[in-house]
Motif scaffolding. Structure first.
Motif, PDB file in Angstrom:
ATOM      1  N   ARG A 154      51.333  20.146 -18.544  1.00 46.17           N
ATOM      2  CA  ARG A 154      52.329  21.179 -18.912  1.00 46.17           C
ATOM      3  C   ARG A 154      51.963  22.383 -19.431  1.00 46.17           C
ATOM      4  O   ARG A 154      52.386  23.577 -19.406  1.00 46.17           O
ATOM      5  CB  ARG A 154      53.327  20.366 -20.088  1.00 46.17           C
ATOM      6  N   THR A 155      50.740  22.315 -20.062  1.00 44.51           N
ATOM      7  CA  THR A 155      49.973  23.468 -20.636  1.00 44.51           C
ATOM      8  C   THR A 155      48.481  23.306 -20.280  1.00 44.51           C
ATOM      9  O   THR A 155      47.808  22.456 -19.850  1.00 44.51           O
ATOM     10  CB  THR A 155      49.923  23.419 -22.313  1.00 44.51           C
ATOM     11  N   VAL A 156      47.694  24.367 -20.538  1.00 42.07           N
ATOM     12  CA  VAL A 156      46.219  24.471 -20.076  1.00 42.07           C
ATOM     13  C   VAL A 156      45.584  25.391 -21.172  1.00 42.07           C
ATOM     14  O   VAL A 156      45.992  26.243 -21.585  1.00 42.07           O
ATOM     15  CB  VAL A 156      45.885  24.982 -18.474  1.00 42.07           C
ATOM     16  N   LEU A 157      44.476  24.876 -21.662  1.00 40.92           N
ATOM     17  CA  LEU A 157      43.812  25.608 -22.726  1.00 40.92           C
ATOM     18  C   LEU A 157      42.332  25.794 -21.981  1.00 40.92           C
ATOM     19  O   LEU A 157      41.593  25.088 -21.730  1.00 40.92           O
ATOM     20  CB  LEU A 157      43.359  24.877 -23.920  1.00 40.92           C
ATOM     21  N   LEU A 158      42.006  27.296 -21.626  1.00 47.45           N
ATOM     22  CA  LEU A 158      40.885  27.557 -21.246  1.00 47.45           C
ATOM     23  C   LEU A 158      39.654  27.744 -22.473  1.00 47.45           C
ATOM     24  O   LEU A 158      39.752  28.529 -23.122  1.00 47.45           O
ATOM     25  CB  LEU A 158      40.985  28.809 -20.236  1.00 47.45           C
ATOM     26  N   ALA A 159      38.450  26.886 -22.210  1.00 52.65           N
ATOM     27  CA  ALA A 159      37.439  26.941 -23.026  1.00 52.65           C
ATOM     28  C   ALA A 159      36.011  27.008 -22.193  1.00 52.65           C
ATOM     29  O   ALA A 159      35.185  26.429 -22.447  1.00 52.65           O
ATOM     30  CB  ALA A 159      37.630  26.052 -24.278  1.00 52.65           C
ATOM     31  N   THR A 160      36.422  28.047 -21.264  1.00 47.94           N
ATOM     32  CA  THR A 160      35.163  28.134 -20.474  1.00 47.94           C
ATOM     33  C   THR A 160      34.015  29.078 -20.791  1.00 47.94           C
ATOM     34  O   THR A 160      32.952  28.980 -20.060  1.00 47.94           O
ATOM     35  CB  THR A 160      35.917  28.586 -18.962  1.00 47.94           C
ATOM     36  N   GLY A 161      34.098  29.823 -21.754  1.00 50.60           N
ATOM     37  CA  GLY A 161      33.070  30.482 -22.336  1.00 50.60           C
ATOM     38  C   GLY A 161      32.429  31.600 -21.435  1.00 50.60           C
ATOM     39  O   GLY A 161      33.146  32.103 -20.586  1.00 50.60           O
ATOM     40  N   VAL A 162      31.481  31.974 -21.879  1.00 48.70           N
ATOM     41  CA  VAL A 162      30.673  33.011 -21.038  1.00 48.70           C
ATOM     42  C   VAL A 162      29.227  32.500 -20.608  1.00 48.70           C
ATOM     43  O   VAL A 162      28.563  31.586 -20.961  1.00 48.70           O
ATOM     44  CB  VAL A 162      30.528  34.253 -21.604  1.00 48.70           C
ATOM     45  N   GLU A 163      28.617  33.323 -19.687  1.00 50.16           N
ATOM     46  CA  GLU A 163      27.267  32.997 -19.158  1.00 50.16           C
ATOM     47  C   GLU A 163      26.345  34.151 -19.381  1.00 50.16           C
ATOM     48  O   GLU A 163      26.490  35.267 -19.163  1.00 50.16           O
ATOM     49  CB  GLU A 163      27.237  32.871 -17.840  1.00 50.16           C
ATOM     50  N   ASP A 164      25.204  33.943 -20.347  1.00 46.14           N
ATOM     51  CA  ASP A 164      24.303  34.941 -20.508  1.00 46.14           C
ATOM     52  C   ASP A 164      23.662  35.585 -19.444  1.00 46.14           C
ATOM     53  O   ASP A 164      23.185  34.813 -18.570  1.00 46.14           O
ATOM     54  CB  ASP A 164      23.245  34.530 -21.471  1.00 46.14           C
ATOM     55  N   ILE A 165      23.558  36.840 -19.127  1.00 48.56           N
ATOM     56  CA  ILE A 165      22.739  37.485 -18.307  1.00 48.56           C
ATOM     57  C   ILE A 165      21.288  37.427 -18.614  1.00 48.56           C
ATOM     58  O   ILE A 165      20.859  37.835 -19.628  1.00 48.56           O
ATOM     59  CB  ILE A 165      23.057  38.837 -17.878  1.00 48.56           C
ATOM     60  N   GLU A 166      20.502  36.599 -17.544  1.00 50.72           N
ATOM     61  CA  GLU A 166      19.142  36.391 -18.105  1.00 50.72           C
ATOM     62  C   GLU A 166      18.130  37.633 -17.624  1.00 50.72           C
ATOM     63  O   GLU A 166      18.250  38.351 -16.730  1.00 50.72           O
ATOM     64  CB  GLU A 166      18.666  35.073 -17.296  1.00 50.72           C
ATOM     65  N   PRO A 167      17.062  37.840 -18.714  1.00 52.69           N
ATOM     66  CA  PRO A 167      16.049  38.721 -18.168  1.00 52.69           C
ATOM     67  C   PRO A 167      15.135  38.228 -16.935  1.00 52.69           C
ATOM     68  O   PRO A 167      14.960  36.945 -16.994  1.00 52.69           O
ATOM     69  CB  PRO A 167      15.005  38.669 -19.254  1.00 52.69           C
ATOM     70  N   GLU A 168      15.022  38.930 -16.080  1.00 55.49           N
ATOM     71  CA  GLU A 168      14.579  38.476 -14.621  1.00 55.49           C
ATOM     72  C   GLU A 168      12.909  38.974 -14.853  1.00 55.49           C
ATOM     73  O   GLU A 168      12.317  39.780 -14.382  1.00 55.49           O
ATOM     74  CB  GLU A 168      14.902  39.324 -13.397  1.00 55.49           C
TER      75      GLU A 168
END
Length: 307
Positions: A107-121
């Motif tokens: 019936r409902t959705v909670l998104l707690a998907t966060g973020v991904e850090d951009i890594e130093p290459e």
């Protein structure tokens, strides 16, 4: 196969926000499903002293384990699963989340998907991270490096802002731009000079941790820069693909915009934690999760204890 009876709430992501929301909803006697792909940003926290109630600090893995134990005590559990597609409610009023071999109706959705850090290459960055010499959040742990040599691996205006912020903790702060396109403009350079932040421009080839515990960044021309800790300030990638599939509004950075109840622009779709346009902090994620869970509970028909 589709679930026969819809859930009250599907929670996508079992980082701090998702787990706190799950605890609240189970204590409301709600039927929930929590799925997690195993990529919570909190798993990479070496130790934080910025989370209330842990005066000696807490490792990210331990914090998540404690939250899972509390969820388990409420009759909840986390299912290791990646949601590949989210469909807006149809005639039955339920969202449909599609995963390999399973459709989940809720019936409902909670998104707690966060973020991904951009890594130093940089060659050797994994080993440096493993030693706890690469950090991502000076708000969380900058004070532990007060007066130390701090290197900021940054890009453009974002890198300048991070380096100036970290200058609060130490007089020895340097901004390292990994490539020519990462270099700040003249306004950024002036801001660095005014705050006495050093600037070093790449390209840089590799980084290594030494016996003395320093992280040394090596330039392609042979130069070397040693620091007691490095901070990555290259930005993040927001995990908001599922929200985009149902047309939820996002800000310029790609984060979800929500109302005071943590509801997105799509009715019944809520969000909490780093995926939301707000301060990326564990305590903030937990607070947002509590607000969202309470709003979700109040939006649904009256529940009852499970049989």
């Amino acid at each position: 196969m589709p679930d026969h009876q819809p859930y009250d709430c599907l929670i996508v992501g079992a980082g701090p926000a998702g787990l706190v929301a799950g605890i609240y909803l189970r204590r409301f006697h709600r039927r929930i499903c929590i799925v997690d792909a195993g990529a919570s940003r909190a798993l990479r926290i070496p130790k934080t002293h910025n989370y209330p109630g842990f005066p000696d600090g807490v490792v990210g893995v331990e914090l998540l384990q404690r939250l899972r134990e509390q969820l388990d005590g409420c009759g909840g559990a986390v299912e290791p699963r990646r949601i590949e597609q989210l469909q807006a409610p149809g005639e039955d009023g339920c969202f449909v989340a599609r995963s390999a071999g399973r459709d989940i109706r809720s019936r409902t959705v909670l998104l707690a998907t966060g973020v991904e850090d951009i890594e130093p290459e940089l060659q050797g960055i994994e080993a440096v991270r493993g030693r706890g010499l690469l950090r991502y959040c000076p708000i969380c742990d900058g004070t532990e490096f007060t007066g130390r040599r701090i290197g900021v691996l940054g890009s453009g205006a974002h890198g300048v802002r991070e380096a100036v912020f970290i200058r609060n903790y130490s007089a020895e702060v340097s901004l390292l731009c990994l490539s020519p396109q990462d270099e700040p403009d003249e306004a950024g350079r002036r801001q660095l000079r005014e705050n006495q932040v050093k600037l070093a421009c790449g390209p840089f080839a590799k980084v290594a941790d030494t016996i003395e515990g320093a992280a040394t960044v090596f330039a392609a021309d042979g130069g070397a820069f040693a620091f007691d800790v490095l901070y990555a300030a290259l930005g993040t990638r927001v995990r908001a693909e599922l929200a985009a599939q149902v047309g939820a509004a996002r800000d310029a950075a790609g984060c979800l915009t929500v109302d005071r109840h943590q509801c997105t622009s799509v009715a019944g779709l809520y969000a909490a934690g780093d995926v939301v346009s707000s301060l990326d902090q564990l305590v903030v994620a937990g607070g947002q999760a509590a607000i969202a869970a309470s709003a979700i509970h109040n939006s649904l028909p009256a529940g009852r204890p499970a049989d």
